[in-house]
Design a protein around this motif. Structure first.
Motif, mmCIF file in Angstrom:
data_model
loop_
_atom_site.group_PDB
_atom_site.id
_atom_site.type_symbol
_atom_site.label_atom_id
_atom_site.label_comp_id
_atom_site.label_asym_id
_atom_site.label_seq_id
_atom_site.Cartn_x
_atom_site.Cartn_y
_atom_site.Cartn_z
ATOM 1 N N ARG A 42 0.974 -0.969 -0.037
ATOM 2 C CA ARG A 42 -0.125 -0.131 -0.092
ATOM 3 C C ARG A 42 0.829 1.384 0.053
ATOM 4 O O ARG A 42 0.597 2.255 -0.574
ATOM 5 C CB ARG A 42 -0.957 -0.004 1.089
ATOM 6 C CG ARG A 42 -2.101 -1.036 0.848
ATOM 7 C CD ARG A 42 -3.045 -0.768 2.186
ATOM 8 N NE ARG A 42 -2.523 -0.962 3.597
ATOM 9 C CZ ARG A 42 -2.655 -2.081 4.134
ATOM 10 N NH1 ARG A 42 -3.255 -3.075 3.608
ATOM 11 N NH2 ARG A 42 -2.268 -2.225 5.511
ATOM 12 N N ALA A 43 2.012 1.298 0.571
ATOM 13 C CA ALA A 43 2.818 2.345 0.669
ATOM 14 C C ALA A 43 3.595 2.630 -0.623
ATOM 15 O O ALA A 43 3.463 3.736 -1.151
ATOM 16 C CB ALA A 43 4.196 2.099 1.667
ATOM 17 N N GLN A 97 0.820 4.214 -2.757
ATOM 18 C CA GLN A 97 0.764 5.791 -2.352
ATOM 19 C C GLN A 97 2.066 6.558 -3.320
ATOM 20 O O GLN A 97 1.566 7.756 -3.516
ATOM 21 C CB GLN A 97 1.051 6.075 -0.810
ATOM 22 C CG GLN A 97 -0.326 5.665 -0.130
ATOM 23 C CD GLN A 97 -1.357 6.543 -0.009
ATOM 24 O OE1 GLN A 97 -1.474 7.534 -0.610
ATOM 25 N NE2 GLN A 97 -2.632 6.239 0.629
ATOM 26 N N LEU A 117 1.907 12.853 -0.208
ATOM 27 C CA LEU A 117 1.778 11.769 0.588
ATOM 28 C C LEU A 117 0.515 12.079 1.891
ATOM 29 O O LEU A 117 0.535 13.226 1.931
ATOM 30 C CB LEU A 117 3.239 11.555 1.178
ATOM 31 C CG LEU A 117 4.149 10.629 0.126
ATOM 32 C CD1 LEU A 117 5.392 10.424 0.811
ATOM 33 C CD2 LEU A 117 3.533 9.547 -0.602
ATOM 34 N N TRP A 126 1.583 10.558 7.412
ATOM 35 C CA TRP A 126 2.916 9.935 7.099
ATOM 36 C C TRP A 126 4.025 11.030 8.012
ATOM 37 O O TRP A 126 5.173 10.559 7.712
ATOM 38 C CB TRP A 126 3.137 9.761 5.931
ATOM 39 C CG TRP A 126 2.488 8.530 5.332
ATOM 40 C CD1 TRP A 126 1.415 7.887 5.913
ATOM 41 C CD2 TRP A 126 2.777 7.823 4.184
ATOM 42 N NE1 TRP A 126 1.139 6.931 5.126
ATOM 43 C CE2 TRP A 126 1.820 6.619 4.163
ATOM 44 C CE3 TRP A 126 3.547 7.702 3.191
ATOM 45 C CZ2 TRP A 126 1.946 5.819 3.006
ATOM 46 C CZ3 TRP A 126 3.670 6.912 2.013
ATOM 47 C CH2 TRP A 126 2.919 5.915 2.297
ATOM 48 N N ALA A 135 5.631 13.362 6.199
ATOM 49 C CA ALA A 135 6.470 13.294 5.156
ATOM 50 C C ALA A 135 7.156 14.754 5.102
ATOM 51 O O ALA A 135 6.685 15.799 5.279
ATOM 52 C CB ALA A 135 6.176 12.816 3.575
ATOM 53 N N ALA A 140 9.540 9.638 5.529
ATOM 54 C CA ALA A 140 8.060 9.288 5.859
ATOM 55 C C ALA A 140 7.890 8.176 6.542
ATOM 56 O O ALA A 140 8.447 7.292 6.594
ATOM 57 C CB ALA A 140 7.050 9.534 4.836
ATOM 58 N N ASP A 141 6.867 8.295 7.521
ATOM 59 C CA ASP A 141 6.186 7.263 8.502
ATOM 60 C C ASP A 141 5.026 6.378 7.734
ATOM 61 O O ASP A 141 4.195 7.096 7.863
ATOM 62 C CB ASP A 141 6.353 7.418 9.826
ATOM 63 C CG ASP A 141 5.975 6.415 10.745
ATOM 64 O OD1 ASP A 141 5.550 5.207 10.045
ATOM 65 O OD2 ASP A 141 5.844 6.490 11.794
ATOM 66 N N ALA A 142 5.234 5.312 7.045
ATOM 67 C CA ALA A 142 3.851 4.709 6.446
ATOM 68 C C ALA A 142 3.096 3.904 7.373
ATOM 69 O O ALA A 142 2.167 3.426 7.263
ATOM 70 C CB ALA A 142 4.276 4.004 5.398
ATOM 71 N N ILE A 171 9.680 5.117 4.821
ATOM 72 C CA ILE A 171 9.629 5.458 3.462
ATOM 73 C C ILE A 171 11.021 6.630 3.402
ATOM 74 O O ILE A 171 11.027 7.311 4.124
ATOM 75 C CB ILE A 171 8.363 6.342 3.081
ATOM 76 C CG1 ILE A 171 7.380 5.451 3.430
ATOM 77 C CG2 ILE A 171 8.655 6.886 1.712
ATOM 78 C CD1 ILE A 171 7.123 4.078 2.498
ATOM 79 N N ALA A 188 10.525 1.504 0.479
ATOM 80 C CA ALA A 188 9.698 1.351 1.631
ATOM 81 C C ALA A 188 10.404 -0.030 2.319
ATOM 82 O O ALA A 188 10.369 -0.851 1.801
ATOM 83 C CB ALA A 188 8.092 1.069 1.177
#
Length: 262
Positions: A49-50, A53, A109, A113, A115, A128-130, A136, A150
């Motif tokens: 899924r990440a 995105q 994003l 997240w 980002a 970024a934090d998924a 990320i 990811a």
């Protein structure tokens, strides 16, 4: 305040600054370990899924999903080892456009997240934090080439991820490109990399390698609308598919990528 008390205060402050510095360094450099011991196979849907995105955050850029990579040997505990799954997405751009791409992707994003893009060692880098301990990363790996990834962090390896990545037949877009370049379609199945789009469905990249690349990729011009034209790299859009030809290595590499909005 007595001399002994002053020294105690100074030592306490110094210790706090040292811990803060070590924490910052660890966050930036140490591979994360998933404390709840969620397994590698449990992390696959989050990673997919990440990646979807990230694909959805791109415009009409040329891009390709790369093969999954599993690195084994990270330490879950002093007595047990784990593995890290990493998915990649490469985006070639005009030299000098790397920071603009990273900024644009960060803005698109999900807000949760958090980002952001910062400069590290003279180059822009996206973080970024998924969620679910999936991190990320986006960085410039060469002039005109940005790589997003990811990564799961260190987890118990409970499955062979390669079994989730079956072969895929060469589609008509790659067949047409190969023929235009005087190459026969490969006899074996192509490699496919897929990601789950935010609204459902799949983004995917189908990849093949042929023989030595031709001196020129000009034969591809009639096949679609140009997206990128650089020495050794040419990308064009044919309907919903972006075809990228790469002759910068020893062999001709072709990918056909279908995004989330198509």
């Amino acid at each position: 305040m007595g001399r002994g008390l002053r020294w105690l205060v100074v030592a306490t402050v110094a210790w706090g600054m040292l811990l803060a510095g070590l924490t910052w360094w660890s966050v930036r450099h140490d591979p994360p370990t998933v404390k709840e011991q969620r397994t590698l196979s449990q992390a696959v849907p989050v990673v997919e899924r990440a990646m979807g995105q990230l694909v959805a955050a791109l415009d009409d850029d040329a891009w390709k999903l790369t093969e999954s990579r599993v690195d084994r040997g990270c330490r879950l505990t002093p007595l047990s080892a784990g593995a890290v799954l990493t998915r990649g997405l490469e985006v070639p751009v005009a030299a000098g456009g790397e920071r603009a791409l990273l900024d644009r992707v960060a803005q698109r994003l999900p807000a949760g997240w958090r980002a952001g893009v910062a400069t590290e060692t003279g180059h822009p880098r996206l973080w970024a934090d998924a969620g679910e301990f999936v991190v990320i990363d986006g960085r410039v790996v060469a002039d005109g080439l940005v790589r997003f990834s990811a990564a799961t962090g260190c987890r118990p390896a409970d499955a062979e991820i390669a079994k989730l990545m079956p072969g895929y037949p060469v589609g008509p877009e790659l067949t047409a490109a190969l023929r235009a370049l005087g190459q026969a379609p490969p006899s074996d199945a192509a490699q496919v990399s897929a990601a789950v789009c935010p609204a459902g469905g799949l983004a995917r990249t189908v990849s093949v390698e042929a023989g030595r690349g031709p001196a020129s990729l000009a034969a591809l011009r009639p096949l679609g609308t140009v997206v990128l034209d650089r020495p050794g790299l040419y990308a064009y859009r044919s309907g919903p598919v972006v075809v990228l030809a790469d002759t910068t290595g020893d062999r001709l590499g072709l990918t056909a990528s279908t995004g989330c909005g198509d």
